[in-house]
Design a protein around this motif. Structure first.
Motif, PDB file in Angstrom:
ATOM      1  N   UNK A 135       0.850  -1.186   0.000  1.00  0.00           N
ATOM      2  CA  UNK A 135       0.000   0.000   0.000  1.00  0.00           C
ATOM      3  C   UNK A 135       0.884   1.233   0.000  1.00  0.00           C
ATOM      4  N   UNK A 136       0.734   2.044  -1.020  1.00  0.00           N
ATOM      5  CA  UNK A 136       1.437   3.306  -1.097  1.00  0.00           C
ATOM      6  C   UNK A 136       0.408   4.402  -1.274  1.00  0.00           C
ATOM      7  N   UNK A 137       0.546   5.441  -0.499  1.00  0.00           N
ATOM      8  CA  UNK A 137      -0.381   6.561  -0.574  1.00  0.00           C
ATOM      9  C   UNK A 137       0.418   7.771  -1.024  1.00  0.00           C
ATOM     10  N   UNK A 138       0.160   8.215  -2.240  1.00  0.00           N
ATOM     11  CA  UNK A 138       0.956   9.275  -2.866  1.00  0.00           C
ATOM     12  C   UNK A 138       1.017  10.538  -2.010  1.00  0.00           C
ATOM     13  N   UNK A 139      -0.094  10.948  -1.440  1.00  0.00           N
ATOM     14  CA  UNK A 139      -0.102  12.171  -0.630  1.00  0.00           C
ATOM     15  C   UNK A 139       0.840  12.050   0.559  1.00  0.00           C
TER      16      UNK A 139
ATOM     17  N   UNK B  32       7.474  10.958  10.962  1.00  0.00           N
ATOM     18  CA  UNK B  32       6.312  11.026  11.848  1.00  0.00           C
ATOM     19  C   UNK B  32       5.074  11.522  11.099  1.00  0.00           C
ATOM     20  N   UNK B  33       5.250  12.543  10.257  1.00  0.00           N
ATOM     21  CA  UNK B  33       4.132  13.072   9.468  1.00  0.00           C
ATOM     22  C   UNK B  33       3.622  12.026   8.487  1.00  0.00           C
TER      23      UNK B  33
ATOM     24  N   UNK C  88      -0.161  10.406   8.429  1.00  0.00           N
ATOM     25  CA  UNK C  88      -0.926  10.432   7.182  1.00  0.00           C
ATOM     26  C   UNK C  88      -1.339   9.019   6.785  1.00  0.00           C
ATOM     27  N   UNK C  89      -0.384   8.094   6.812  1.00  0.00           N
ATOM     28  CA  UNK C  89      -0.654   6.722   6.405  1.00  0.00           C
ATOM     29  C   UNK C  89      -1.698   6.085   7.305  1.00  0.00           C
TER      30      UNK C  89
ATOM     31  N   UNK D  57      -4.802   4.663   5.357  1.00  0.00           N
ATOM     32  CA  UNK D  57      -4.508   3.294   4.922  1.00  0.00           C
ATOM     33  C   UNK D  57      -5.750   2.431   4.779  1.00  0.00           C
ATOM     34  N   UNK D  58      -6.678   2.550   5.700  1.00  0.00           N
ATOM     35  CA  UNK D  58      -7.881   1.707   5.622  1.00  0.00           C
ATOM     36  C   UNK D  58      -8.588   1.885   4.291  1.00  0.00           C
ATOM     37  N   UNK D  59      -8.696   3.126   3.856  1.00  0.00           N
ATOM     38  CA  UNK D  59      -9.389   3.392   2.594  1.00  0.00           C
ATOM     39  C   UNK D  59      -8.584   2.907   1.390  1.00  0.00           C
TER      40      UNK D  59
END
Length: 93
Positions: A17-21, A62-63, A67-68, A72-74
């Protein structure tokens, strides 16, 4: 008295799982840290100014984690999980 050894657990999330933001946030802090390092080495800022910046890399990590954790759930595709490994938040859907 016997001393207990530490136990380290490693969990792997498949698919990754990678979240670009969140990655953008971390990258921004890394760029700031690199610029601060360069400025300090070149003498553009002194040690006192450099220390006031704090540990930018740690702040970035930490940020990213905050954020993750929030997103992450979504981002986890619940339908791609094997039947026995469906997280609780997927079962509720």
């Amino acid at each position: 008295m016997a001393r207990a050894s530490p136990v380290f657990l490693h969990f792997k999330v498949d698919p990754k799982v990678e979240i670009a933001a969140c990655l953008d946030i971390w990258t921004g802090y890394d760029k700031e840290a690199e610029q601060a390092d360069d400025d300090f080495r070149s003498g553009k800022i002194d040690r006192k100014a450099y220390d006031r910046l704090g540990d930018l890399r740690q702040k970035g990590e930490d940020a990213y984690k905050r954020c993750f954790t929030e997103r992450a759930e979504a981002a986890v595709p619940c339908r791609s999980k094997p039947a026995g490994a469906i997280p609780a938040f997927c079962r509720a859907q």
